[in-house]
Design an enzyme around this catalytic site. Structure first.
Site, PDB file in Angstrom:
ATOM      1  N   LEU A 234       0.867  -1.178   0.000  1.00 17.40           N
ATOM      2  CA  LEU A 234       0.000   0.000   0.000  1.00 17.40           C
ATOM      3  C   LEU A 234       0.908   1.234   0.000  1.00 17.40           C
ATOM      4  O   LEU A 234       1.089   1.891   1.021  1.00 17.40           O
ATOM      5  CB  LEU A 234      -0.886  -0.068   1.247  1.00 17.40           C
ATOM      6  CG  LEU A 234      -2.190   0.712   1.255  1.00 17.40           C
ATOM      7  CD1 LEU A 234      -2.940   0.619  -0.069  1.00 17.40           C
ATOM      8  CD2 LEU A 234      -3.071   0.214   2.370  1.00 17.40           C
ATOM      9  N   HIS A 235       1.442   1.548  -1.196  1.00 16.61           N
ATOM     10  CA  HIS A 235       2.495   2.565  -1.293  1.00 16.61           C
ATOM     11  C   HIS A 235       2.046   3.959  -0.821  1.00 16.61           C
ATOM     12  O   HIS A 235       2.615   4.549   0.092  1.00 16.61           O
ATOM     13  CB  HIS A 235       2.942   2.717  -2.755  1.00 16.61           C
ATOM     14  CG  HIS A 235       3.329   1.452  -3.423  1.00 16.61           C
ATOM     15  ND1 HIS A 235       4.533   0.834  -3.220  1.00 16.61           N
ATOM     16  CD2 HIS A 235       2.665   0.677  -4.327  1.00 16.61           C
ATOM     17  CE1 HIS A 235       4.614  -0.248  -3.975  1.00 16.61           C
ATOM     18  NE2 HIS A 235       3.494  -0.365  -4.654  1.00 16.61           N
TER      19      HIS A 235
END
Ligand code: BDR
Ligand code: CA
Length: 304
Positions: A234-235
């Protein structure tokens, strides 16, 4: 606590979608505008997705269209990771219309008019932010800090050498690295600590009953599995979490450079620890991943 005035430049994008919802749910952030760039998918999708996400959150934040292609070279998207519509195939009720004005002009207008320096968050290719500063470099003095999800310490996710946002518009990233204002970087090896494992997704789902949280979980569940990691990273929400709860991170000053060469090294970043006097960035190193997912659940459950 005075909320931080922020502009988010994004390319939603599954993880951008969660980042926008996190920002819209967080009282620490006073979101002035959302500007949109082509990236994960084409601008027609990223713009529609940003508008739909604002609607989903029940928010009133202007959304402006920006660049559909990088400063130099061809536009290349990433539909394999984000689906043809950018949200892994999850469809949202359409949002309102885009606000007038192109992203780079709007960013400049906000920087000029703001009573106090603004924070710029870039979670897509850096084209819009760089175009704003190329047109009016002195506006760097009106920026409190730039926070970017971009680059990697080693190895890439789009080529062997480069991370997607840095590779998509390295010339733009180079402009920001040279701008001379405080810059924080959330590189790939940091965001690879924020993995959506099945148990974290289950906890997130259980955090509330609102439509926005349910949609966020549907998007996360629809993402393709990562080829090597135990869950998709989940950048982009990491960049927002840094502003909301910096205690979740450790960070170190570094000198960051990006390769604008053609060929295999294009978009590769080098991140060399450096004393503060010569550093051009603060680079995030470690993340308390469970604390990060707890924050997401707590915040997204506040939305309608
Ligand atoms: C970055 O590229 C995109 O695929 C994501 O939205 C994120 O901004 C990760 O490399
Ligand atoms: Ca993104």
């Amino acid at each position: 606590m005075t909320p931080l005035p922020v502009i988010i430049d994004c390319d939603p994008g599954t993880d951008d979608a969660i980042a926008l919802l996190l920002a819209l749910a967080s009282p620490e952030i006073a979101l002035q505008a959302i500007t949109v760039v082509g990236g994960n998918v084409g601008l027609e999708h990223t713009l529609a997705n940003a508008l739909a996400l604002v609607e989903l959150a029940g928010a009133r934040v202007p959304v402006h269209a920006g660049a559909a292609r990088p400063i130099r070279g061809e536009f290349t998207s990433a539909p394999r990771a984000h689906g043809e519509n950018g949200l892994a195939g999850v469809t949202l009720p359409p949002g309102g219309g885009a606000a007038p004005g192109l992203a780079a002009e709007i960013i400049r207008a906000h920087l000029r008019a703001a009573p106090a320096p603004l924070t710029l968050v870039g979670i897509g290719p850096a084209t819009n932010l760089a175009l704003a500063l190329l047109a009016e470099p002195d506006l760097a003095g009106n920026i409190a800090q730039i926070v970017l999800m971009s680059g990697a310490r080693a190895g890439g996710n789009v080529t062997a050498a480069a991370e997607f946002n840095a590779w998509s518009d390295p010339e733009a990233l180079a402009v920001l690295l040279a701008a001379g204002c405080p810059l924080t970087l959330a590189p790939l090896d940091l965001t690879h600590q924020a993995l959506v494992t099945p148990s974290r997704l289950a906890r997130l789902r259980a955090a509330g009953t609102g439509a926005a949280l349910a949609t966020a979980c549907a998007i996360l569940a629809a993402q393709p599995p990562h080829p090597t990691l135990p869950g998709p990273p989940l950048h982009d929400p990491c960049a927002l979490a840094w502003l909301i709860r910096p205690a979740l991170f450790t960070a170190r000053p570094a000198f960051v450079a990006v390769s604008c060469a053609e060929g295999a090294m294009r978009g590769q970043t080098t991140i060399a620890p450096a004393p503060e006097e010569t550093a051009n960035a603060l680079v995030l190193e470690t993340l308390d991943a469970d604390g990060f997912f707890a924050l997401l659940g707590e915040r997204l459950s506040r939305l309608p």
